[in-house]
Motif scaffolding. Structure first.
Motif, short mmCIF file in Angstrom:
data_model
loop_
_atom_site.label_atom_id
_atom_site.label_comp_id
_atom_site.label_asym_id
_atom_site.label_seq_id
_atom_site.Cartn_x
_atom_site.Cartn_y
_atom_site.Cartn_z
N THR A 315 0.81 -1.21 0.00
CA THR A 315 0.00 0.00 0.00
C THR A 315 0.84 1.27 0.00
O THR A 315 1.85 1.37 0.70
CB THR A 315 -0.94 0.01 1.21
N ILE A 316 0.47 2.25 -0.82
CA ILE A 316 1.29 3.45 -1.00
C ILE A 316 0.51 4.69 -0.62
O ILE A 316 -0.68 4.65 -0.32
CB ILE A 316 1.80 3.57 -2.45
N ASN A 317 1.24 5.82 -0.64
CA ASN A 317 0.67 7.13 -0.33
C ASN A 317 0.00 7.14 1.04
O ASN A 317 -1.08 7.71 1.22
CB ASN A 317 -0.32 7.55 -1.42
N ASN A 318 0.65 6.48 1.97
CA ASN A 318 0.17 6.45 3.34
C ASN A 318 1.37 6.29 4.24
O ASN A 318 2.50 6.13 3.77
CB ASN A 318 -0.84 5.32 3.55
N SER A 437 -4.74 -14.11 11.73
CA SER A 437 -4.09 -15.40 11.62
C SER A 437 -2.58 -15.26 11.77
O SER A 437 -2.01 -14.17 11.62
CB SER A 437 -4.42 -16.06 10.28
N GLY A 438 -1.92 -16.37 12.03
CA GLY A 438 -0.47 -16.37 12.19
C GLY A 438 -0.05 -15.92 13.58
O GLY A 438 -0.85 -15.40 14.37
N GLU A 439 1.22 -16.13 13.87
CA GLU A 439 1.77 -15.79 15.18
C GLU A 439 2.66 -14.55 15.06
O GLU A 439 3.64 -14.56 14.32
CB GLU A 439 2.60 -16.95 15.73
N ILE A 440 2.31 -13.50 15.78
CA ILE A 440 3.18 -12.32 15.82
C ILE A 440 4.33 -12.63 16.77
O ILE A 440 4.13 -12.83 17.97
CB ILE A 440 2.41 -11.08 16.28
N ILE A 441 5.54 -12.67 16.23
CA ILE A 441 6.70 -12.98 17.06
C ILE A 441 7.58 -11.75 17.28
O ILE A 441 8.58 -11.82 17.98
CB ILE A 441 7.53 -14.11 16.43
N PHE A 442 7.19 -10.63 16.68
CA PHE A 442 7.91 -9.37 16.88
C PHE A 442 6.92 -8.24 16.65
O PHE A 442 6.12 -8.28 15.71
CB PHE A 442 9.07 -9.27 15.89
N LEU A 443 6.98 -7.23 17.52
CA LEU A 443 6.10 -6.07 17.38
C LEU A 443 6.87 -4.83 17.82
O LEU A 443 7.41 -4.79 18.92
CB LEU A 443 4.84 -6.24 18.23
N GLU A 444 6.92 -3.86 16.92
CA GLU A 444 7.62 -2.60 17.23
C GLU A 444 6.74 -1.43 16.84
O GLU A 444 6.17 -1.39 15.75
CB GLU A 444 8.94 -2.52 16.47
N ASN A 445 6.62 -0.48 17.75
CA ASN A 445 5.89 0.76 17.49
C ASN A 445 6.88 1.87 17.20
O ASN A 445 7.89 2.01 17.90
CB ASN A 445 5.02 1.13 18.70
N ARG A 446 6.56 2.68 16.18
CA ARG A 446 7.45 3.76 15.76
C ARG A 446 6.64 5.02 15.48
O ARG A 446 5.42 4.99 15.40
CB ARG A 446 8.22 3.38 14.49
N GLN A 447 7.37 6.12 15.30
CA GLN A 447 6.75 7.32 14.76
C GLN A 447 6.47 7.09 13.27
O GLN A 447 7.05 6.19 12.65
CB GLN A 447 7.67 8.52 14.97
N PRO A 448 5.58 7.87 12.66
CA PRO A 448 5.11 7.57 11.30
C PRO A 448 6.23 7.54 10.26
O PRO A 448 7.15 8.36 10.27
CB PRO A 448 4.11 8.69 11.01
N ILE A 449 6.13 6.56 9.37
CA ILE A 449 7.04 6.40 8.24
C ILE A 449 6.20 6.47 6.98
O ILE A 449 5.26 5.69 6.81
CB ILE A 449 7.80 5.07 8.31
N ASP A 450 6.53 7.39 6.07
CA ASP A 450 5.75 7.54 4.84
C ASP A 450 6.03 6.40 3.88
O ASP A 450 7.17 5.96 3.73
CB ASP A 450 6.08 8.87 4.17
N ARG A 451 4.98 5.93 3.22
CA ARG A 451 5.09 4.86 2.20
C ARG A 451 4.72 5.47 0.86
O ARG A 451 3.61 5.96 0.66
CB ARG A 451 4.12 3.74 2.60
N SER A 452 5.68 5.48 -0.06
CA SER A 452 5.46 6.13 -1.35
C SER A 452 5.99 5.24 -2.47
O SER A 452 6.97 4.52 -2.29
CB SER A 452 6.18 7.49 -1.39
N ALA A 453 5.34 5.34 -3.63
CA ALA A 453 5.77 4.56 -4.79
C ALA A 453 7.09 5.07 -5.35
O ALA A 453 7.75 4.38 -6.13
CB ALA A 453 4.70 4.60 -5.87
N THR A 454 7.50 6.28 -4.99
CA THR A 454 8.71 6.88 -5.55
C THR A 454 9.93 6.67 -4.66
O THR A 454 10.99 7.21 -4.94
CB THR A 454 8.51 8.38 -5.77
N GLN A 455 9.80 5.92 -3.58
CA GLN A 455 10.94 5.71 -2.69
C GLN A 455 10.97 4.26 -2.22
O GLN A 455 10.04 3.48 -2.44
CB GLN A 455 10.84 6.64 -1.48
N ILE A 456 12.08 3.90 -1.59
CA ILE A 456 12.26 2.57 -1.02
C ILE A 456 12.36 2.70 0.49
O ILE A 456 13.19 3.47 0.99
CB ILE A 456 13.52 1.89 -1.58
N GLU A 457 11.52 1.99 1.20
CA GLU A 457 11.62 1.95 2.65
C GLU A 457 12.43 0.72 3.05
O GLU A 457 12.07 -0.41 2.69
CB GLU A 457 10.23 1.89 3.31
#
Length: 465
Positions: A315-318, A437-457
């Motif tokens: 998902t992008i632009n979020n 579904s599935g087992e969450i084996i790691f969970l980390e909360n962060r400040q917002p990170i932008d998701r864009s089609a023009t960049q690589i996270e």
């Protein structure tokens, strides 16, 4: 009753998780595009919540997923604490009897991305950066003796090297190589380290009690008892006496005096003089010898995962504020009554509302409200060409269900839902995904990170075992 969880057990668990990626479906999940706040009216981020190790927080994270990407074997590595070599920095020598060894700076990463283990520390800080790549121990002018361990290659540096962690690999597995298709610089060193005439020898002796009454003129006999392939030999001249006490027992590392193949050893100090009560202990090399298994020797009970999100594959632009690692999530479809495993490289885990017209005004992070049901949800994004609004709900929106054919609003615009309003994705989305579904084996909360089609996270996660 006293018991411990050993470091080898932690390393084994880390290795087992790494192997688990080959046998199971492990996914990196991103989620929570709404702000860190306590109510819908507040869209301003506060300090991120500290995740709790309990069912409610894990279930909430499942609900807030907005994208999943599969982890491949090439995106996972053992990592250890990053300890940089610095001029005049004091390093601790390796000690087989030190409970706190892995909390100490007993190895270093140089500016050339080479890793060395400190075998003998000088009398002060290190003044000469080690540089050799031979398998033998090397002495430097500042009194430090270093063992070359391995070199971090460029791809591993880019993927796993951070300010606090660095990648570590064991590539040589006697009698065959575990990574025979890759010629890493450290492979031959690990092989040569096993073949050394002093591998697993006694390369350092610690005086635990100097005793009293000894003299420089005494003739000393140092007996080392234990199991070995080749016995160590300590000469009379290797014993140092100061003020009647033994202060050092040196080991000549230029030859074979260290012996080979020790697992246990005790030191008996004898002399022809009047001294008495001196005691010492031998520092035992790790199994196979220094440099043969960097993962175990440097405390590789951390696992690093590096995944990149690029283009519009997720998902992008979020933005997103949660990162999860999920093991074996499933689809809503079943085979013989068992939910099918999710296997797609990229999965859209969101539900969507099917509308009767293009939901142009329903942009990411806005709140959509059912005008009849009263249901509320956060818009993750809208697929305008398909008349779809992808959404998620959490404790701020509540979990009321949208009704078929009802009108929905974002506060300024209303449109109508189709006869089958709520949907769970399709094969093209990697689904239909079974939320929760599935087992969450790691969970980390962060400040917002932008998701864009023009960049690589570039997402890096560190897991400690």
């Amino acid at each position: 009753m006293a018991a411990i969880i050993t470091t080898p057990f932690r390393v084994v668990n880390a290795s087992a998780f790494k192997a688990d990626v080959q046998n199971n479906n492990i996914y990196i999940g991103i989620g929570k595009s709404d702000a860190w706040s306590t109510n819908l009216a507040d869209a301003t981020d506060s300090v991120e919540d500290v995740p709790g190790d309990h069912i409610d927080d894990l279930n909430q994270a499942h609900q807030q997923l907005i994208g999943l990407k599969k982890v491949t074997v090439g995106e996972i590595s053992h990592v250890v604490r990053r300890i940089n070599w610095e001029f005049n920095k004091t390093f601790s020598p390796y000690d087989s009897n030190d409970t706190d060894l892995f909390d100490k700076d007993f190895y270093c990463l140089t500016s050339e991305f080479k890793v060395y283990k400190c075998i003998i520390a000088g009398n002060a800080g290190s003044e000469v950066q080690p540089y050799h790549t031979a398998s033998d121990l090397q002495s430097y002018a500042d009194g430090y003796v270093w063992k070359y361990m391995y070199t971090i290659i460029a791809s591993d540096s880019e993927a796993y090297l951070t300010n606090t962690y660095m990648p570590v690999k064991t590539l040589a597995e006697f009698p065959v190589l575990s990574d025979t298709d890759v010629n890493y610089p450290q492979q031959q060193s690990q092989i040569d380290s096993r073949a050394l005439s002093t591998a697993q020898g006694i390369q350092r002796i610690v005086v635990t009690d100097g005793g009293q009454g000894y003299a420089d003129s005494d003739v000393f006999t140092i007996t080392i008892n234990g199991d070995y392939d080749t016995a160590a030999s300590i000469a009379d001249a290797d014993v140092v006496v100061n003020n009647g006490a033994i202060t050092d027992i040196n080991v000549d590392l230029s030859g074979t005096d260290a012996g080979k193949g020790y697992n246990v050893a005790d030191i008996i100090i004898g002399s022809d003089g009047g001294g008495q009560n001196a005691t010492a202990r031998a520092i035992i090399e790790p199994h196979g010898g220094h440099g043969t298994d960097p993962v175990a020797e440097l405390g590789g009970f951390f696992i690093g995962i590096n995944t990149q999100l690029s283009g519009n594959e997720v998902t992008i632009n979020n933005d997103f504020r949660q990162i999860t690692i999920i093991r074996n999530p499933t689809l809503r479809t079943t085979t013989n009554g068992i939910y099918d495993l999710a296997t797609a490289d990229v999965i859209n885990p969101l539900k969507y509302l099917l509308t009767t017209s293009s939901p142009t005004a329903f942009e990411p992070d806005t709140i959509v409200t059912g005008q009849t049901s009263g249901a509320k949800a956060f818009v993750a994004y809208s697929a305008l060409q398909d008349n779809r609004i992808y959404y998620y709900q959490n404790e701020k929106t509540g979990y009321e269900v949208f009704q078929n054919n009802e009108n929905i609003s974002n506060g300024t615009t209303q449109i109508s839902l189709a006869a089958q309003a709520v949907n769970y994705g399709s094969t093209s989305d990697g689904g239909p995904y079974k939320i929760g579904s599935g087992e969450i084996i790691f969970l980390e909360n962060r400040q917002p990170i932008d998701r864009s089609a023009t960049q690589i996270e570039d997402i890096k996660c560190i897991i400690e075992f």
